[in-house]
Motif scaffolding. Structure first.
Motif: not given
Ligand SMILES: *Cc1c(COP(=O)(O)O)cnc(C)c1O
Length: 477
Positions: A447, A449, A426, A391, A444
């Motif tokens: 795309e 957080l 998400l 990530w 959010t």
């Protein structure tokens, strides 16, 4: 007959199920004392859940389930519902939204002194309405009245349930059956159900609208005054800002007019700060300034920029506050002892002159960009394991809001950590974070957080790092 229907037919009766459950289940002592009525209710719900499950494609198309497996499904569901009964629902949460006064997250966090005061009062009896000197019934407001007066310069003060109650009580106690003049630019809605025209109607007063949305002149107020006018009400536009071709008479002039005509001038300040918040138009007027401008009564919230618990404060002329203290509605909107304890503790913090350090709200609002950036970098570091899962993690600039109907239009520059969860949905991720034992609430953006660090403490930062690491590892598997 299709499989789903056949499955449904196999569900034993509630009586049979209950007997089987009680026999087969080593009942935990806490569960055992739940009334039979509630247990049956839970069992019915469990059976309904299983019925739904069997009806869906998933459950229905499967080979016909035998009675045993159906019973086991019901038992699982029943036990989960049983546990649910004891799970605390109102719980601590981690606020990664950056909104300092987040109404849905409980608004202002309490100071240490306020928490100590609440804790002390929670232990048993207290002097809520007991006058120790006289040895007789006292007033619950007395604990905070003197302090509110000293801090705001008011003659008298009253604390009630919340600011909505403060406005309602003030109007109903002083203007019932009579007219209240309000500028059309101030007929505002403050979240959900608090709309000024509705509150005025509810109070039994009659709303007289003057001026236009953008401009109201003193002459508009003058023209609206009649024999039946009781008050002029000014309302803080808490959650919006007007700019451009706008005008309102200076507060001093409005108050002078009210006083000349024998009317009560009331200012619903909303957030109502005791400390200055900035310069120029962006600044919130302080309660002291409003009283100095000449308002007879000023109302504001306890849990917005004051930084205490839920409460509504009414400060101003003794003559009017005394009437409100005797109003029948007061009983219905009175403040409770725990909120009162939090309020008293917070007011003492203001008395010390160290409010900016001692009241969490002010600390959160006044963090420097360097401090915020350092916090964001720390959070990004704690997310090392999240990177290993593939990530993306990066420190980003954000803009947080004060919230709570304070400082509308003013963004507080802040920092946060942006996480792009490659390969994970998400929405699911946000949900997973919310459903943790200690929920983490973030934002959010497209795309990603975003975890704004403004309202996070050191512990929160570690917790977010750990939880994200765990979730990202799980997604990788
Ligand atoms: C927030 C607000 C209220 C309501 O206050 P509560 O303490 O939430 O009841 C009323 N008037 C204004 C102008 C507000 O900003």
């Amino acid at each position: 007959m299709n499989k789903a229907n056949e499955n449904l037919r196999r569900i034993p009766s509630i009586d049979q199920l209950m007997e089987w459950l009680e026999r087969s289940n080593p009942i935990e002592s806490e569960d055992h004392s739940i009334s039979y009525k509630i247990r049956v209710e839970l069992l019915r719900q469990a059976v309904d859940c299983v019925r739904q499950h069997l009806k869906t494609q998933d459950g229905g198309d499967r080979a016909v389930a035998d009675v045993d497996s159906i019973r086991d499904l019901i038992k699982d569901s029943y036990q989960r519902k049983m546990q649910e009964l004891f799970r605390v629902k109102l719980k601590k949460a981690i606020n990664a939204t950056g909104v300092v006064l987040h109404t849905n997250l409980g608004r202002a966090p309490l100071s240490q002194r306020a928490r100590e005061c609440v804790n002390e009062i929670m232990q048993g009896y207290c002097t809520l309405e007991y006058d120790l000197k006289q040895g007789q019934r006292g007033e619950r407001y007395s604990h905070v009245e003197d302090r509110l007066c000293k801090l705001t310069g008011a003659e008298a003060a009253l604390a009630v349930n919340n600011n909505a109650a403060a406005v309602l009580l003030t109007l109903s106690g002083l203007a019932q059956g009579r007219e209240v003049i309000v500028s059309r630019g101030e007929l505002v809605e403050i979240g959900g159900t608090f709309r000024i025209p509705d509150v005025i109607r509810q109070s039994g007063a009659k709303l007289i609208e003057v001026g236009t949305t953008n401009k109201t002149h003193l002459a508009d107020y003058v023209a609206a005054i009649s024999d039946n006018t009781a008050a002029i009400l000014k309302v803080h536009p808490s959650n919006f800002q007007m700019s451009g071709f706008t005008a309102h008479p200076p507060e001093e002039e409005l108050c002078r007019l009210a006083s000349e005509k024998g009317l009560i001038s009331i200012n619903d300040l909303g957030s109502g700060t005791l400390l200055p918040t900035g310069k120029g138009k962006a600044a919130e007027p302080t309660a002291q300034e409003c009283l100095q401008a000449g308002f007879d009564l000023v109302t504001f919230s306890g849990d917005k920029l004051l930084g205490a618990g839920q409460a509504g404060l009414i400060v101003g002329k003794k003559r009017w506050v005394d009437i409100l203290k005797k109003a029948p509605l007061l009983r219905a909107v009175r403040i409770d002892k725990l909120s009162l304890a939090a309020l008293e503790g917070t007011l003492i913090d203001y008395m010390t002159g160290l409010a900016e350090e001692r009241i969490p709200l002010w600390r959160l609002m006044s963090q420097s960009e360097d401090e915020l950036k350092a916090k964001a970098e720390k959070l990004a570091q704690e997310c090392d394991n999240v990177r290993k899962a593939g990530w993306e993690v990066r420190v980003v600039e954000t803009a947080s809001l004060s919230g709570g109907g304070a400082l509308p239009g003013t963004e507080l520059p802040s920092f946060g950590v942006e996480i792009l969860p490659r390969g994970a949905k998400l929405n699911n991720l946000g949900r997973e974070l919310r459903l943790l034992e200690t929920p983490i609430i973030c934002m959010t953006r497209e795309e990603a957080l975003i975890f704004d660090v403004r309202c996070l403490g050191d512990d929160d930062i570690s917790t977010i790092g750990e939880q994200l690491a765990e979730i990202s590892q799980r997604c990788r598997q």
